[in-house]
Design a protein around this motif. Structure first.
Motif, PDB file in Angstrom:
ATOM      1  N   LYS A   1       0.931   2.627  -6.986  1.00  0.00           N
ATOM      2  CA  LYS A   1       0.356   1.769  -8.015  1.00  0.00           C
ATOM      3  C   LYS A   1      -0.617   2.541  -8.910  1.00  0.00           C
ATOM      4  O   LYS A   1      -0.658   2.335 -10.112  1.00  0.00           O
TER       5      LYS A   1
ATOM      6  N   SER B   1       0.828  -1.185   0.000  1.00  0.00           N
ATOM      7  CA  SER B   1       0.000   0.000   0.000  1.00  0.00           C
ATOM      8  C   SER B   1       0.882   1.262   0.000  1.00  0.00           C
ATOM      9  O   SER B   1       1.891   1.319   0.688  1.00  0.00           O
ATOM     10  N   GLY B   2       0.479   2.227  -0.823  1.00  0.00           N
ATOM     11  CA  GLY B   2       1.175   3.509  -0.815  1.00  0.00           C
ATOM     12  C   GLY B   2       2.430   3.575  -1.665  1.00  0.00           C
ATOM     13  O   GLY B   2       3.183   4.541  -1.604  1.00  0.00           O
TER      14      GLY B   2
HETATM   15  N1  LIG Z   1       6.967   7.909  -7.215  1.00  0.00           N
HETATM   16  C1  LIG Z   1       6.083   8.802  -6.758  1.00  0.00           C
HETATM   17  N2  LIG Z   1       6.221  10.109  -7.077  1.00  0.00           N
HETATM   18  C2  LIG Z   1       5.331  11.019  -6.622  1.00  0.00           C
HETATM   19  N3  LIG Z   1       4.297  10.740  -5.839  1.00  0.00           N
HETATM   20  C3  LIG Z   1       4.108   9.462  -5.480  1.00  0.00           C
HETATM   21  C4  LIG Z   1       4.988   8.441  -5.932  1.00  0.00           C
HETATM   22  N4  LIG Z   1       4.559   7.259  -5.429  1.00  0.00           N
HETATM   23  C5  LIG Z   1       3.466   7.535  -4.704  1.00  0.00           C
HETATM   24  N5  LIG Z   1       3.178   8.853  -4.723  1.00  0.00           N
HETATM   25  C6  LIG Z   1       2.077   9.525  -4.017  1.00  0.00           C
HETATM   26  O1  LIG Z   1       1.801   8.726  -2.870  1.00  0.00           O
HETATM   27  C7  LIG Z   1       0.402   8.568  -2.680  1.00  0.00           C
HETATM   28  C8  LIG Z   1       0.033   7.106  -2.766  1.00  0.00           C
HETATM   29  O2  LIG Z   1       0.180   6.636  -4.089  1.00  0.00           O
HETATM   30  P1  LIG Z   1      -0.889   5.654  -4.767  1.00  0.00           P
HETATM   31  O3  LIG Z   1      -2.270   6.027  -4.389  1.00  0.00           O
HETATM   32  O4  LIG Z   1      -0.571   5.557  -6.206  1.00  0.00           O
HETATM   33  O5  LIG Z   1      -0.475   4.305  -4.014  1.00  0.00           O
HETATM   34  P2  LIG Z   1      -1.106   2.837  -4.117  1.00  0.00           P
HETATM   35  O6  LIG Z   1       0.040   1.920  -4.345  1.00  0.00           O
HETATM   36  O7  LIG Z   1      -2.215   2.845  -5.107  1.00  0.00           O
HETATM   37  O8  LIG Z   1      -1.638   2.582  -2.651  1.00  0.00           O
HETATM   38  P3  LIG Z   1      -2.882   1.649  -2.141  1.00  0.00           P
HETATM   39  O9  LIG Z   1      -2.456   0.227  -2.323  1.00  0.00           O
HETATM   40  O10 LIG Z   1      -3.011   2.006  -0.710  1.00  0.00           O
HETATM   41  O11 LIG Z   1      -4.071   2.026  -2.970  1.00  0.00           O
HETATM   42  C9  LIG Z   1      -0.269   9.431  -3.742  1.00  0.00           C
HETATM   43  O12 LIG Z   1      -0.542  10.694  -3.185  1.00  0.00           O
HETATM   44  C10 LIG Z   1       0.786   9.535  -4.818  1.00  0.00           C
HETATM   45  O13 LIG Z   1       0.645  10.718  -5.531  1.00  0.00           O
END
Ligand SMILES: Nc1ncnc2c1ncn2[C@@H]1O[C@H](COP(=O)(O)OP(=O)(O)OP(=O)(O)O)[C@@H](O)[C@H]1O
Ligand SMILES: [Mg+2]
Length: 463
Positions: free
Chosen positions: A171, A167-168
């Motif tokens: 993705k 998570s986070g």
């Molecule tokens: N490489 C990155 N550069 C800039 N911002 C990022 C990056 N990775 C993550 N973020 C920021 O971190 C936050 C979480 O990212 P995201 O929602 O894409 O994660 P996720 O993997 O989908 O998490 P989950 O499994 O909890 O849904 C968002 O605000 C995103 O903009």
């Protein structure tokens, strides 16, 4: 002149492709087996390879490997049988640009070839170590550069991608990047959270329903799948799909059509599926909670986004990015982290990944009174196994025989004690209460030792 090499053991297939390609204005050469193909790739100027996967002696996958050794930038298209998505997965993992399924659709082949050739002229991101952001994704660690490269290669294809990771980790950003590279900006990108609704409601969200399909269905409703037509459906948390929806989804992917809830007419759709999960879907398949056939359909290209602790090199860039973002948002002038704050972050293992880092910086900017974020303004969760190990190692170093013979046991023990207390205070942002808890000693006893060793927190230093 662009030259395409066709590799297939079947003469009729070679002829069919050769005619098709030459009609498109390409020059071609062909090989009936992989060995000959390797030789041609070595000796001739080839711009693209199209190869069957099933061939006697050396098969297409081995050929792919050999070709990539000779010229890793040479685009490679694999021909696979419709019935074997596993082969497509292996081919994409091996660096194939895309795959074409039998039986062919001429239009499909043409468009895949053109995008493979145009991808070739874009410089691969791995060449520039300076690259810092890619479609809004920040990072220049080798791990992220690899991901950018993969996004670039598969983004342009219509292959279904499964993005997995904690998570986070970002993705959703990856999903959007894949979509935005798929060509036309106007194509719809429809995010669908698979865990948000009870099954029956979710079904009508996905496929829509006709008027009167169920109590309360006062008007007809278009489903998300239909809205995603000719674009991308982003199935977030796909691991949470119920068995019924899994079956229905599989059918849509296979047949490219479905019926609305309560409806009789079939709706035809052409939708690319990008899904995301923080579960181990392969394990769910083994436990029979996720359909294996569906897994192969959605995970043609599996893409792992590594946790932030595996790519610490990205932390400074991300910090910089979030500092700018939140300084602007809160109308503040915070410009940097103190070098000690940065050290604290570099030592942290970010169980909540980039999202947690973002929250830490957001909070830091919000509460910091100066232009520099000091460690007190960083709020980290307390389990930090890594640091514990490090301080033990350092203590070990302090406690070597040389020291002992020179200084005596008491002094060495005192140094070790001081070191542990300083570390605990740092980890807890100088909260004596929490540091005492961490050290499993009383608050009173910690306060005494802090005085005894004259340990100061950064804001008192010099005083
Ligand atoms: N490489 C990155 N550069 C800039 N911002 C990022 C990056 N990775 C993550 N973020 C920021 O971190 C936050 C979480 O990212 P995201 O929602 O894409 O994660 P996720 O993997 O989908 O998490 P989950 O499994 O909890 O849904 C968002 O605000 C995103 O903009
Ligand atoms: Mg997400």
């Amino acid at each position: 002149m662009t030259t395409i090499l066709v590799v297939d053991d079947e003469l009729s297939m070679r002829e069919f492709l050769t005619i098709l390609l030459e009609k498109e204005g390409f020059s071609t050469c062909s090989a009936a087996d992989a060995k000959t193909a390797v030789k041609l790739v070595q000796d001739e100027k080839i711009d693209l390879v199209i190869s069957d996967i099933r061939m006697p002696d050396m098969n297409g996958l081995e050929l792919l490997e050999r070709v990539k050794e000779i010229n890793s930038a040479l685009p490679f298209l694999m021909i696979t049988a419709y019935a074997s998505p596993e082969d497509a997965v292996t081919a994409m993992k091996g660096g194939a640009y895309d795959y074409i399924t039998k039986p062919f659709k001429v239009e499909e082949i043409k468009s895949v070839i053109h995008s493979a050739l145009s991808a070739r002229t874009d410089s691969p991101p791995s060449v520039s170590g300076e690259l810092k952001t890619f479609c809004g994704i920040i990072g220049n660690s080798p791990e992220m550069l690899k991901i950018f490269d993969l996004i670039k290669r598969v983004g342009k294809t219509q292959a279904n991608v499964l993005i997995y990771g904690e998570s986070g980790t970002g993705k959703e950003l990856v999903a959007k990047a894949l979509h935005s590279l798929s060509g036309d900006e106007e194509r719809p990108f429809i995010p669908i959270t698979c865990s948000a609704l009870p099954e029956t409601l979710f079904e009508s969200e996905l496929f829509g329903h006709v008027k009167g399909a169920f109590t309360g269905a006062l008007a007809a409703k278009t489903g998300l799948f239909e809205l995603a037509n000719n674009g991308t459906a982003f199935l977030d948390e796909i691991g949470d799909l119920t068995p019924l929806i899994q079956t229905k989804l599989l059918r849509v992917i296979q047949e490219r059509e479905f019926k609305q809830v309560g409806g009789t007419e079939t709706v035809k759709v052409n939708v690319r599926i990008i899904s995301a999960t923080n579960k181990d879907l392969e394990k769910e398949v083994m436990n029979n909670t996720f359909r294996e056939d569906l897994f192969y359909r959605v995970a043609v290209v599996p893409l792992r986004v590594p946790p932030l602790r595996e790519r610490k090199g990205d932390v400074p860039l991300l910090v910089d990015h979030f500092l700018k973002m939140y300084s602007k948002k809160f109308n503040k002038t915070v410009q940097a982290l103190s070098s000690y704050s940065m050290e604290v972050l570099m030592d942290y293992d970010f169980p909540g990944n980039v999202r947690e880092l973002e929250n830490i910086i957001e909070r830091g900017v919000a509460i910091e009174g100066s232009n520099i974020i000091l460690p007190e303004s960083l709020t980290l969760s307390i389990h930090r196994k890594k640091q514990k190990k490090r301080s033990t190692a350092e203590a070990q170093q302090l406690f070597n025989e040389e020291h002992l013979s020179k200084d005596g046991l008491e002094d060495v023990m005192a140094r070790i004690e001081k070191k542990f207390i300083e570390d605990a205070l740092r980890k807890t942002n100088y909260s004596k209460m929490r540091a005492a808890e961490l050290l499993k000693i009383s608050f009173r006893s910690l306060r005494y030792k802090v005085q005894k060793y004259n340990i100061t927190s950064p804001d008192q230093s010099g005083g």
